[in-house]
Design a protein around this motif. Structure first.
Motif, PDB file in Angstrom:
ATOM      1  N   UNK A  45      -2.562  -3.516   2.542  1.00 10.85           N
ATOM      2  CA  UNK A  45      -3.692  -3.644   1.623  1.00 10.85           C
ATOM      3  C   UNK A  45      -3.338  -4.453   0.377  1.00 10.85           C
ATOM      4  N   UNK A  46      -2.036  -4.715   0.174  1.00  9.10           N
ATOM      5  CA  UNK A  46      -1.633  -5.549  -0.954  1.00  9.10           C
ATOM      6  C   UNK A  46      -0.229  -6.061  -0.690  1.00  9.10           C
ATOM      7  N   UNK A  47       0.003  -7.350  -0.966  1.00  7.95           N
ATOM      8  CA  UNK A  47       1.335  -7.954  -0.852  1.00  7.95           C
ATOM      9  C   UNK A  47       1.785  -8.371  -2.240  1.00  7.95           C
ATOM     10  N   UNK A  52       5.242  -4.540  -0.382  1.00  7.60           N
ATOM     11  CA  UNK A  52       3.857  -4.506   0.052  1.00  7.60           C
ATOM     12  C   UNK A  52       3.358  -3.074   0.053  1.00  7.60           C
ATOM     13  N   UNK A  53       2.049  -2.940  -0.015  1.00  8.16           N
ATOM     14  CA  UNK A  53       1.407  -1.631   0.015  1.00  8.16           C
ATOM     15  C   UNK A  53       0.708  -1.495   1.363  1.00  8.16           C
ATOM     16  N   UNK A  54       1.027  -0.411   2.078  1.00  6.73           N
ATOM     17  CA  UNK A  54       0.457  -0.177   3.405  1.00  6.73           C
ATOM     18  C   UNK A  54      -0.386   1.098   3.411  1.00  6.73           C
ATOM     19  N   UNK A 150       4.349   2.364  -0.629  1.00  2.00           N
ATOM     20  CA  UNK A 150       4.934   1.131  -1.159  1.00  2.00           C
ATOM     21  C   UNK A 150       6.189   0.878  -0.347  1.00  2.00           C
ATOM     22  N   UNK A 151       6.386  -0.357   0.118  1.00  2.00           N
ATOM     23  CA  UNK A 151       7.443  -0.650   1.094  1.00  2.00           C
ATOM     24  C   UNK A 151       8.297  -1.822   0.618  1.00  2.00           C
ATOM     25  N   UNK A 152       9.605  -1.654   0.706  1.00  4.74           N
ATOM     26  CA  UNK A 152      10.575  -2.726   0.471  1.00  4.74           C
ATOM     27  C   UNK A 152      11.445  -2.833   1.714  1.00  4.74           C
TER      28      UNK A 152
END
Length: 225
Positions: A45-47, A52-54, A150-152
């Motif tokens: 939903x956001x990069x 990024x946000x999933x 939130x993903x890294x």
């Protein structure tokens, strides 16, 4: 015997990784593993810059009891062996289950560097088994509703020496954003913010390794459009 051999190989790779094979940071890579085996579905939903946000859809996970250890690598190895035996048929239905990815380790950090942290290691249950996952001694089912993360991403083998830095870097990535506020609100009251390490590759794979740090949170309606 297979589980013991897997343990020995995992130990060897852990030792090799600590000799200086440092991971590189990436974002937005679809793990190659997910083209071969089932992974949980999500929408980006956001990069952002380095993250990024999933939004993950509803899912079911089979999880270990809390494992107390000073080592993420050691706790994950312990938990994975329990889950590997589970999918090989060591469950109450004696049913073999297809391997999926990722295997995740939820980390509740300790107060100090020499204190044991708490780890819960989980296996994503394939869709065909989610309605009735076979129960097993020492394991429990987690049913996730819609979950935001939130993903890294980072490459290489996960190492105790750097995984905390990756988690801190993710928090720095989202600093000053609405995502930081959502994470802080969701983890309010924790002594140290709980985070999750997602590993997509088996210990046998040396190339195309993709790992992720997750910070899960709930989302206010005004931010989801």
């Amino acid at each position: 015997m297979a589980a013991f051999s897997l343990f020995k190989l995992s130990l060897l790779l852990g030792l090799l990784s600590n000799l200086g094979i440092w991971p590189e940071t990436h974002v937005g890579i679809v793990p190659p593993t997910c083209s071969r085996i089932e992974c949980p579905s999500y929408d980006v939903i956001y990069a952002g810059d380095g993250y990024e946000i999933r939004r993950y859809n509803e899912s079911v996970w089979m999880s270990t009891s809390s494992i107390e250890d000073i080592s993420l690598v050691g706790a994950t190895r312990n938990g994975f062996l329990q889950l590997f035996n589970y999918i090989q048929g060591k469950n109450m239905y004696e049913e073999k289950i297809e391997m999926t990815a990722p295997v995740i380790s939820q980390v509740s950090p300790s107060d100090g560097p020499v204190c044991a942290s708490s780890f819960v290691v989980s296996f994503y249950v394939p869709k065909k088994n989610q309605a009735n996952p076979p129960p097993a001694e020492g394991l429990h089912v987690q049913k996730w509703g819609t979950t935001y993360t939130a993903v890294r991403q980072f490459r290489g083998f996960v190492m105790d020496s750097s995984v905390g830095e990756e988690a801190a870097a993710l928090y720095e990535n989202i600093s000053g954003t609405v995502w930081e506020s959502a994470v802080d609100k969701s983890h309010a009251g924790e002594t140290a913010t709980t985070y999750t390490v997602a590993q997509y590759n088996s210990p046998f794979e040396f190339e195309n390794r993709v790992n992720e740090i997750w910070l899960t949170f709930t989302m206010e309606d005004e931010f989801t459009s």
